[in-house]
Design an enzyme around this catalytic site. Structure first.
Site, PDB file in Angstrom:
ATOM      1  N   LYS A   1       2.138   0.965  -6.809  1.00  0.00           N
ATOM      2  CA  LYS A   1       3.287   0.742  -5.938  1.00  0.00           C
ATOM      3  C   LYS A   1       3.644   2.005  -5.164  1.00  0.00           C
ATOM      4  O   LYS A   1       3.139   3.092  -5.469  1.00  0.00           O
ATOM      5  CB  LYS A   1       4.462   0.262  -6.794  1.00  0.00           C
TER       6      LYS A   1
ATOM      7  N   TYR B   1       4.168 -12.137  -4.526  1.00  0.00           N
ATOM      8  CA  TYR B   1       5.247 -12.334  -5.502  1.00  0.00           C
ATOM      9  C   TYR B   1       5.838 -13.740  -5.442  1.00  0.00           C
ATOM     10  O   TYR B   1       6.981 -13.952  -5.844  1.00  0.00           O
ATOM     11  CB  TYR B   1       6.348 -11.296  -5.277  1.00  0.00           C
TER      12      TYR B   1
ATOM     13  N   ASN C   1       8.494   1.168 -11.090  1.00  0.00           N
ATOM     14  CA  ASN C   1       7.703   1.221 -12.322  1.00  0.00           C
ATOM     15  C   ASN C   1       6.208   1.417 -12.062  1.00  0.00           C
ATOM     16  O   ASN C   1       5.375   1.054 -12.877  1.00  0.00           O
ATOM     17  CB  ASN C   1       7.990   0.017 -13.212  1.00  0.00           C
TER      18      ASN C   1
ATOM     19  N   HIS D   1       1.456  -2.510 -10.578  1.00  0.00           N
ATOM     20  CA  HIS D   1       1.428  -3.947 -10.856  1.00  0.00           C
ATOM     21  C   HIS D   1       0.079  -4.256 -11.490  1.00  0.00           C
ATOM     22  O   HIS D   1      -0.927  -3.666 -11.128  1.00  0.00           O
ATOM     23  CB  HIS D   1       1.574  -4.761  -9.573  1.00  0.00           C
TER      24      HIS D   1
ATOM     25  N   GLU E   1      -4.569 -12.930  -6.681  1.00  0.00           N
ATOM     26  CA  GLU E   1      -4.141 -11.674  -6.070  1.00  0.00           C
ATOM     27  C   GLU E   1      -5.292 -10.969  -5.354  1.00  0.00           C
ATOM     28  O   GLU E   1      -5.096 -10.395  -4.278  1.00  0.00           O
ATOM     29  CB  GLU E   1      -3.494 -10.783  -7.129  1.00  0.00           C
TER      30      GLU E   1
END
Length: 129
Positions: free
Chosen positions: A2, A42, A106, A109, A120
């Site tokens: 990310k 998402y 965080n 992913h 994905e």
């Protein structure tokens, strides 16, 4: 990885951890993810209270989109290495447990199933699907 992983200069650390586990890098691209792609990625979270913040964060700056390959259930190995979604709950030795700062930022992913990985990969690297 990310935007926070890229911004904090942690890409090399995370890639090294994946390679140390004998996972092979198949594809990687540094890109700023557009809203349409983020929304597809998402989609399972659409309608949840955090969805808009999630899309805004992932599209805010460049991310390193990566596909790794390894033994059967590679997705499970990667998810274990990543650690719990909330870094406060992530075990020491995991990527989030050692490096992440908070729930929103965080670092990384990881697909949560073989089917999710296939979906994905098709979104980010259609030539591999």
């Amino acid at each position: 990885m990310k935007p926070d992983a890229v911004e904090r200069g942690l890409v090399g650390e995370v890639l090294a951890r994946l390679e140390d586990r004998q996972l092979r890098l198949v594809a990687a691209e540094l890109r700023t993810i557009d809203v349409a792609t983020a929304t597809r990625h998402y989609a399972e979270h659409e309608g949840k209270p955090f969805f808009d913040r999630l899309v805004a964060f992932i599209t805010s700056a460049p991310a390193l989109v990566v596909v790794v390959e390894g033994p059967e259930d590679t997705w499970r190995v990667v998810r274990t290495m990543i650690g719990a979604t909330n870094p406060a709950d992530a075990a020491p030795g995991t990527i989030r447990g050692d490096l992440a700062l908070d729930m929103a930022a965080n670092l990384i992913h990881g697909s949560d199933s073989s089917e999710a990985a296939q979906r994905e990969i098709a979104i980010f690297f259609p030539d591999l699907a």
